[in-house]
Write an enzyme that holds these catalytic residues in place. Structure first.
Site, PDB file in Angstrom:
ATOM      1  N   LYS A 190     -32.460 -50.122  40.729  1.00  0.00           N
ATOM      2  CA  LYS A 190     -31.623 -49.568  41.793  1.00  0.00           C
ATOM      3  C   LYS A 190     -32.273 -48.383  42.498  1.00  0.00           C
ATOM      4  CE  LYS A 190     -27.582 -49.427  39.690  1.00  0.00           C
ATOM      5  NZ  LYS A 190     -26.144 -49.333  39.330  1.00  0.00           N
ATOM      6  N   TYR A 195     -29.281 -60.697  31.434  1.00  0.00           N
ATOM      7  CA  TYR A 195     -29.180 -59.278  31.792  1.00  0.00           C
ATOM      8  C   TYR A 195     -29.826 -58.379  30.746  1.00  0.00           C
ATOM      9  CZ  TYR A 195     -27.423 -54.651  32.780  1.00  0.00           C
ATOM     10  OH  TYR A 195     -27.346 -53.298  33.045  1.00  0.00           O
ATOM     11  N   GLU A 213     -49.168 -38.143  59.521  1.00  0.00           N
ATOM     12  CA  GLU A 213     -49.771 -38.172  58.187  1.00  0.00           C
ATOM     13  C   GLU A 213     -48.733 -38.542  57.124  1.00  0.00           C
ATOM     14  OE1 GLU A 213     -53.453 -35.071  58.837  1.00  0.00           O
ATOM     15  OE2 GLU A 213     -51.458 -34.250  58.557  1.00  0.00           O
ATOM     16  N   SER A 228     -50.837 -24.290  61.497  1.00  0.00           N
ATOM     17  CA  SER A 228     -51.534 -23.852  60.290  1.00  0.00           C
ATOM     18  C   SER A 228     -51.119 -22.423  59.997  1.00  0.00           C
ATOM     19  CB  SER A 228     -53.037 -23.926  60.528  1.00  0.00           C
ATOM     20  OG  SER A 228     -53.707 -22.981  59.730  1.00  0.00           O
ATOM     21  N   GLN A 284     -31.192 -51.970  35.460  1.00  0.00           N
ATOM     22  CA  GLN A 284     -30.496 -50.864  36.119  1.00  0.00           C
ATOM     23  C   GLN A 284     -31.494 -49.987  36.883  1.00  0.00           C
ATOM     24  OE1 GLN A 284     -27.251 -48.652  34.095  1.00  0.00           O
ATOM     25  NE2 GLN A 284     -28.683 -46.971  34.030  1.00  0.00           N
ATOM     26  N   THR A 334     -65.029 -50.216  65.732  1.00  0.00           N
ATOM     27  CA  THR A 334     -65.276 -50.886  64.446  1.00  0.00           C
ATOM     28  C   THR A 334     -66.059 -49.877  63.622  1.00  0.00           C
ATOM     29  OG1 THR A 334     -67.421 -51.858  64.999  1.00  0.00           O
ATOM     30  CG2 THR A 334     -65.484 -53.177  65.567  1.00  0.00           C
ATOM     31  N   HIS A 335     -65.859 -49.898  62.316  1.00  0.00           N
ATOM     32  CA  HIS A 335     -66.523 -48.931  61.423  1.00  0.00           C
ATOM     33  C   HIS A 335     -66.254 -47.478  61.831  1.00  0.00           C
ATOM     34  CE1 HIS A 335     -68.991 -52.386  60.005  1.00  0.00           C
ATOM     35  NE2 HIS A 335     -68.942 -52.719  61.286  1.00  0.00           N
ATOM     36  N   ASN A 339     -51.183 -29.686  64.537  1.00  0.00           N
ATOM     37  CA  ASN A 339     -51.518 -30.783  63.623  1.00  0.00           C
ATOM     38  C   ASN A 339     -50.566 -31.981  63.725  1.00  0.00           C
ATOM     39  OD1 ASN A 339     -53.749 -29.392  62.570  1.00  0.00           O
ATOM     40  ND2 ASN A 339     -52.418 -28.256  61.165  1.00  0.00           N
ATOM     41  N   ASN A 379     -22.057 -57.459  35.111  1.00  0.00           N
ATOM     42  CA  ASN A 379     -23.371 -58.039  35.426  1.00  0.00           C
ATOM     43  C   ASN A 379     -23.369 -58.830  36.734  1.00  0.00           C
ATOM     44  OD1 ASN A 379     -23.973 -56.905  33.010  1.00  0.00           O
ATOM     45  ND2 ASN A 379     -24.477 -58.801  31.934  1.00  0.00           N
ATOM     46  N   LYS A 432     -54.369 -24.186  65.649  1.00  0.00           N
ATOM     47  CA  LYS A 432     -54.125 -25.563  65.225  1.00  0.00           C
ATOM     48  C   LYS A 432     -52.786 -26.144  65.666  1.00  0.00           C
ATOM     49  CE  LYS A 432     -56.269 -27.436  62.046  1.00  0.00           C
ATOM     50  NZ  LYS A 432     -56.995 -28.682  62.195  1.00  0.00           N
TER      51      LYS A 432
HETATM   52  N1  ARG Z   1     -25.081 -49.977  35.776  1.00  0.00           N
HETATM   53  C1  ARG Z   1     -25.375 -51.276  35.337  1.00  0.00           C
HETATM   54  C2  ARG Z   1     -26.609 -51.856  36.059  1.00  0.00           C
HETATM   55  O1  ARG Z   1     -26.909 -51.446  37.136  1.00  0.00           O
HETATM   56  C3  ARG Z   1     -24.203 -52.176  35.573  1.00  0.00           C
HETATM   57  C4  ARG Z   1     -24.179 -53.356  34.700  1.00  0.00           C
HETATM   58  C5  ARG Z   1     -23.852 -52.930  33.326  1.00  0.00           C
HETATM   59  N2  ARG Z   1     -23.840 -54.041  32.429  1.00  0.00           N
HETATM   60  C6  ARG Z   1     -24.058 -53.910  31.108  1.00  0.00           C
HETATM   61  N3  ARG Z   1     -24.046 -54.993  30.422  1.00  0.00           N
HETATM   62  N4  ARG Z   1     -24.265 -52.753  30.538  1.00  0.00           N
HETATM   63  O2  ARG Z   1     -27.278 -52.700  35.521  1.00  0.00           O
END
Ligand code: ARG
Length: 393
Positions: free
Chosen positions: A327, A319, A292, A279, A324, A155-156, A287, A110, A285
């Protein structure tokens, strides 16, 4: 070698693969940072007398070897190996036996994952900062070449007053400079060492030295409260994403401006052919797809920001595996921001301004306000001047 938490019963394999999700792939970008954090942790364990000098040297050597393997793309994590922390510890134990088994003293995955992530964020944010400066430089290039060219301001989405390339480009240079301030602020915010807070409630019994690992990892300060370390997961990611989405906010507007100013009937900005796409049906075209997609990426990053800010919602302190999932969102937000900044710098640097078309487009009504003020200077009240000029036009 199996899970770090195995204790004699078998966990359903579908539960394992469901909870691991994409983590084993995502963690590839954390291997280096987890090793750097483990090197600092190893130094501390050595200072505490838990690892001998010989053991410390052996562990550091293998960790450096892992960094190298990972850089060469040769340190692949398998779904079965759960995450980078497990893979690295198992690798150490396979190579060093009992010595490897000592590395996890006084830490938890953790605090480990938060540490690796922060080191990674610091690197990514400096890269984003560099790329933002590059885009700003590309805009300065436009100022140098075409700054004094008069163009219409809208504007607008209707022509309003006269402005020039200098003022228009500078509006983005100035906003990007504010974005850089936000990047600096968020780097300062996250620059706190979480290592040594364990699973979220500190390290009992053992006398660890958090100052040492903080210094070795070049964090500005220690994040003191162990529960806050876990609670800041998701919070800091949300702050980072909000900074990234501000950059994309500016790019969104820049892209929209370029799209309209390069429109066939306006053609004040000329996008070189090599940056346009075609296109499948209409042969004529050319583009502006690149702008975009860049513009649309703001919506993508904003939705990732929302995901990051809602994932930790309603969790009690500490935790949770929910975290997780932050990420993937933050990694994607970095990837989109960096690729958008890169392509925008490249294309903006080569944009051309057609002075003749600009002149044609700056028609006399755009000077109406100016005319009214000239009358004001001669002593006519503004409202009257306004009426006189509006009749003339
Ligand atoms: N892969 C886990 C995460 O990103 C790592 C930490 C895992 N900890 C746990 N108590 N299962 O959170």
């Amino acid at each position: 070698m199996g899970k770090l938490w195995e204790k004699g019963f078998k966990v359903d394999k579908d539960v394992i693969s469901f909870t691991v999700g994409k983590d084993y792939m995502l963690d590839e970008r954390l291997v280096k940072y987890d090793c750097l954090s483990s090197i600092a942790h190893t130094e501390m364990l050595n200072k505490m007398g838990i690892l001998t000098d010989k053991e410390r040297n052996a562990i550091v050597k293998v960790l450096k070897e892992i960094i190298k393997l990972s850089e060469e793309g040769k340190f692949k994590i398998l779904p079965d190996e759960e995450d980078c922390h497990t893979k690295i510890e198992n690798y150490l134990t396979k190579k060093l036996g009992k010595t490897g088994e000592k590395i996890h003293t006084a830490r938890s995955r953790n605090d480990q994952v938060v540490t690796a992530l922060r080191l990674y964020y610091k690197d990514e944010l400096s890269e984003v900062k560099k790329l933002t400066e590059n885009l700003s430089d590309a805009l300065k290039f436009l100022v140098d070449r075409y700054g004094d060219t008069k163009i219409p301001g809208f504007t607008h989405t209707r022509k309003a007053m006269v402005t020039d390339v200098n003022t228009w480009s500078n509006c983005f240079i100035e906003s990007l400079s504010d974005d850089i301030e936000m990047i600096n602020a968020v780097i300062h915010l996250i620059d706190q060492s979480p290592l040594g807070t364990g699973a979220g409630f500190g390290i009992p019994v053992l006398k660890i030295d958090r100052k040492l690992t903080q210094r070795l990892l070049h964090f500005k300060r220690i994040q003191n409260d162990p529960i806050y370390v876990q609670n800041s997961r998701g919070k800091f990611e949300g702050e980072i994403a909000s900074t990234l989405s501000m950059i994309l906010f500016d790019i969104n507007k820049l892209a929209s401006d370029i799209i309209i100013l390069s429109e066939d009937d306006i053609k004040i900005i000329i996008i070189p052919d090599k940056f346009t796409t075609g296109s499948s049906m209409m042969p004529q075209k050319k583009n502006p797809d690149v702008f975009e997609i860049a513009r649309a990426n703001y919506a993508k990053v904003l939705s990732l920001e929302m995901r990051l800010k809602t994932l930790p919602m309603n969790l009690i302190s500490g935790y949770h595996r929910d975290l997780q999932l932050t990420k993937e969102a933050i990694f994607e937000a970095f990837d989109i921001t960096k690729s958008t900044l890169r392509i925008m710098s490249k294309v903006v640097r080569e944009l051309k301004v057609n002075r003749k078309n600009a002149e044609k487009f700056v028609t006399k009504e755009l000077f109406a306000t100016q005319k009214a003020y000239e009358l004001v200077e001669k002593g006519i009240p503004f409202r009257e001047a306004y009426k006189i000029v509006s009749k003339e036009i």
